[in-house]
Design an enzyme around this catalytic site. Structure first.
Site, PDB file in Angstrom:
ATOM      1  N   ARG A  50      16.051   4.387   9.575  1.00 27.06           N
ATOM      2  CA  ARG A  50      17.500   4.193   9.604  1.00 27.06           C
ATOM      3  C   ARG A  50      18.238   5.379   9.001  1.00 27.06           C
ATOM      4  NH1 ARG A  50      18.156  -1.781   7.371  1.00 27.06           N
ATOM      5  NH2 ARG A  50      15.933  -1.847   7.683  1.00 27.06           N
ATOM      6  N   HIS A 182      -6.931  -0.071   6.638  1.00 34.32           N
ATOM      7  CA  HIS A 182      -7.567   1.247   6.531  1.00 34.32           C
ATOM      8  C   HIS A 182      -8.891   1.232   5.766  1.00 34.32           C
ATOM      9  CE1 HIS A 182      -5.566   1.677   2.573  1.00 34.32           C
ATOM     10  NE2 HIS A 182      -6.479   2.589   2.320  1.00 34.32           N
ATOM     11  N   LYS A 186     -13.007   3.515   6.141  1.00 38.84           N
ATOM     12  CA  LYS A 186     -13.685   4.306   5.103  1.00 38.84           C
ATOM     13  C   LYS A 186     -15.160   4.464   5.452  1.00 38.84           C
ATOM     14  CE  LYS A 186     -10.678   2.742   1.413  1.00 38.84           C
ATOM     15  NZ  LYS A 186     -10.317   3.742   0.422  1.00 38.84           N
ATOM     16  N   GLU A 220      -6.929  -0.151  -9.713  1.00 39.64           N
ATOM     17  CA  GLU A 220      -6.196   1.092  -9.433  1.00 39.64           C
ATOM     18  C   GLU A 220      -5.487   1.545 -10.696  1.00 39.64           C
ATOM     19  OE1 GLU A 220      -4.561   1.309  -5.146  1.00 39.64           O
ATOM     20  OE2 GLU A 220      -3.907  -0.606  -5.925  1.00 39.64           O
ATOM     21  N   ASP A 239      -1.165  -7.947  -0.718  1.00 37.98           N
ATOM     22  CA  ASP A 239      -1.269  -6.520  -0.392  1.00 37.98           C
ATOM     23  C   ASP A 239      -2.731  -6.067  -0.305  1.00 37.98           C
ATOM     24  OD1 ASP A 239      -0.492  -3.801  -0.065  1.00 37.98           O
ATOM     25  OD2 ASP A 239      -0.677  -3.442  -2.215  1.00 37.98           O
ATOM     26  N   HIS A 244      -7.473  -5.906   2.577  1.00 40.55           N
ATOM     27  CA  HIS A 244      -8.603  -4.989   2.385  1.00 40.55           C
ATOM     28  C   HIS A 244      -9.863  -5.667   1.840  1.00 40.55           C
ATOM     29  CE1 HIS A 244      -5.723  -1.979   3.227  1.00 40.55           C
ATOM     30  NE2 HIS A 244      -5.197  -1.873   2.025  1.00 40.55           N
ATOM     31  N   LYS A 330      -2.872  -3.117 -10.196  1.00 42.84           N
ATOM     32  CA  LYS A 330      -2.233  -1.821 -10.459  1.00 42.84           C
ATOM     33  C   LYS A 330      -2.296  -1.540 -11.955  1.00 42.84           C
ATOM     34  CE  LYS A 330      -0.597  -1.436  -6.201  1.00 42.84           C
ATOM     35  NZ  LYS A 330      -1.406  -0.700  -5.241  1.00 42.84           N
ATOM     36  N   LYS A 335      -9.439   3.902 -11.589  1.00 40.76           N
ATOM     37  CA  LYS A 335      -9.400   3.723 -10.135  1.00 40.76           C
ATOM     38  C   LYS A 335     -10.846   3.641  -9.675  1.00 40.76           C
ATOM     39  CE  LYS A 335      -8.357   5.897  -5.704  1.00 40.76           C
ATOM     40  NZ  LYS A 335      -7.966   4.739  -4.921  1.00 40.76           N
TER      41      LYS A 335
END
Ligand code: BG6
Length: 478
Positions: A50, A182, A186, A220, A239, A244, A330, A335
């Site tokens: 936008r 995704h 991997k 993470e 999420d 995943h 998070k 990680k």
């Protein structure tokens, strides 16, 4: 064979082109495909959003993103120039009743490509926009010769999934729908197939007779950055876990597919989702890191989970009685992306003098990020005159065994979408079932517990897995 890997001429349309994902992953992935000669002979990318963005600014931002992507950046100006001239930006609030600007931009791009190129629409936008964008594509005739890639999550709950699925089915042929996850792109997630089904020694142990439990652990370090708008509506359970981590779970738990085709693999994965027991409130721990509510765009009383841990059972012949523990969050201590199989303990009678409480389990841990590979952790006789046992490890890393740089997940998946290979994407019935599995927990969630940044999340997650413990191979040295 090689010619099948060079995609047909294509116009790629990226919706949400100035968002976090497009910058961090998609544009760098397209640049690397271009540099390696894996893009079509002739192609164009149209960024859509936008906000007003001039072509020159889009190219500048793309370059900055590519330089930041930690994948070599731009090291050849000619390469860059030939890439940049193929990028353009269309500022429009695309959707039903407002399709003209994009139709015109696609027409111009197709003219530049020549002939009748294919189209690849990439919806790199929040899930709530997928239905109107799809309807817009249908109305504008832009689904002809097109494949449509949907980012995850596909819906935000069971009801949302069904509504979206209905719209998508009415506009796009299933074989042109690419629901991306995704993690499936991997290298190390693909390697789960190789490890299991190309080696009898692993597959022979891969069942309830030998495995005590399974862990899929994706802590993470990063926070939510500029993604509050997306994250406030999703949270860690939606999420990461339903998407995943469930897809990785399917790779770990599925039966051998009859071949490596997309259909054979979809069928086995869907069977896993079908046999997953639906989560109850007590199977779930949710957390939120201290300071999350201070981030821009986050509600002062936000109940969004930035951490989720669950226990799930797969009620089938292979996995009966073997709990799967999944954890992600998070701003955690590290990680990491690991899958660990904890083996059952051996009979203890002969070892009673060494370990009154029994021997600790052996573990197989697959690393899906960082130094990718696998570690087998087991007991061995310590050197010396008596039999005493110590922890030992055998380790495989891609770097040591194969040396070559691993292809990035988004690169592989974009290339797959360009050549029309759906193997590493997901099928609607499987996704629908995953929403069913978490439906009760989403309707009646446990309270969100605070945790300190840089830690392993709320204590309740340790209680969830107890008397076992979350495992990482380096803990063997403790
Ligand atoms: C994305 C999530 O899909 O995956 C992010 O939306 C997460 O929240 C990311 O950080 C992790 O992926 P990776 O493999 O790039 O670390």
């Amino acid at each position: 064979m090689i010619s099948e890997l060079v995609p047909p001429d294509t116009v790629v349309v990226i919706f949400g082109a100035n968002g976090d994902l497009a910058k961090r992953k998609l544009l760098p992935a397209i640049y690397h495909l271009h540099r390696e000669g894996w893009m079509p002979r002739s192609w164009r990318v149209i960024g859509v959003a936008r906000s007003e963005v001039a072509d020159a600014d889009f190219r500048r931002e793309a370059r900055a993103a590519i330089e930041d992507s930690g994948h070599g950046g731009v090291n050849d100006e000619d390469d860059w120039a030939s890439f940049a001239e193929r990028l353009s930006f269309t500022s429009t609030d695309f959707g039903p009743g407002n399709t003209g600007d994009l139709v015109e931009a696609v027409r111009r791009a197709e003219e530049a490509v020549g002939g009748r190129p294919r189209r690849l629409h990439y919806l790199s936008t929040p899930p709530t926009t997928f239905a109107p964008l799809t309807q817009g594509l249908g109305e504008a005739g832009l689904v002809e010769r097109a494949r449509v890639v949907y980012e995850k999550p596909f819906g935000l709950d069971l009801e949302g999934f069904h509504e979206l699925d209905e719209v998508v089915r009415s506009v796009v042929r299933e074989e042109d729908v690419y629901r991306i996850d995704h993690f499936l792109g991997k290298e190390s997630v693909q390697n789960i197939l190789a490890l299991r089904f190309a080696n009898r020694m692993f597959e022979a142990m891969w069942n309830r007779n030998h495995i005590d439990h399974v862990q899929i652990d994706v802590p993470e370090e990063l926070g939510i950055g500029t993604r509050a708008g997306f994250y406030e509506k999703t949270g860690a359970l939606r999420d990461m876990i339903v998407t995943h981590l469930f897809q990785v779970l399917a790779m770990v738990a599925m039966e051998p597919p009859y071949d490596l085709s997309a259909e054979a693999q979809f069928a086995e994965k869907v069977k896993v989702f079908e046999s997953m027991r639906e989560l109850r409130r007590e199977d779930v721990v949710l957390g939120q890191y201290d300071g999350y509510r201070d981030a821009e765009g986050v509600a002062a009383d936000s109940q969004t989970d930035t951490f989720a841990a669950i226990r799930v059972h797969i009620d089938n012949w292979r996995w009966d009685g073997v709990p799967f523990f999944l954890r992600t969050g998070k701003r955690m201590a590290q990680k990491r992306q690991t899958v660990t199989l904890a083996f059952r303990r051996p009979p203890t009678a002969m070892w009673r003098e060494i370990a009154a409480e029994g021997l600790p389990p052996s573990y197989l841990t697959m690393e899906l990020a960082g130094n990718q590979g696998a570690t087998l952790s087991f007991l061995a006789k310590e050197p010396g005159p008596t039999i005493w046992l110590g922890r030992a490890q055998m380790r495989f890393t891609y770097a040591e065994s194969f040396g070559s740089e691993l292809i990035e997940a988004y690169e592989r998946l974009l290339h797959d979408a360009l050549i029309g290979d759906r193997t590493l994407f997901t099928r609607a019935d499987g996704i629908g079932r995953t929403w069913e599995v978490v439906a009760q927990a989403l309707d009646n969630p446990p309270p969100v517990q605070p945790y300190t940044q840089g830690t392993w999340g709320p204590q309740a997650a340790d209680e969830l897995i107890a008397p076992r413990g979350w495992y990482l191979p380096e803990r063997d040295e403790d």
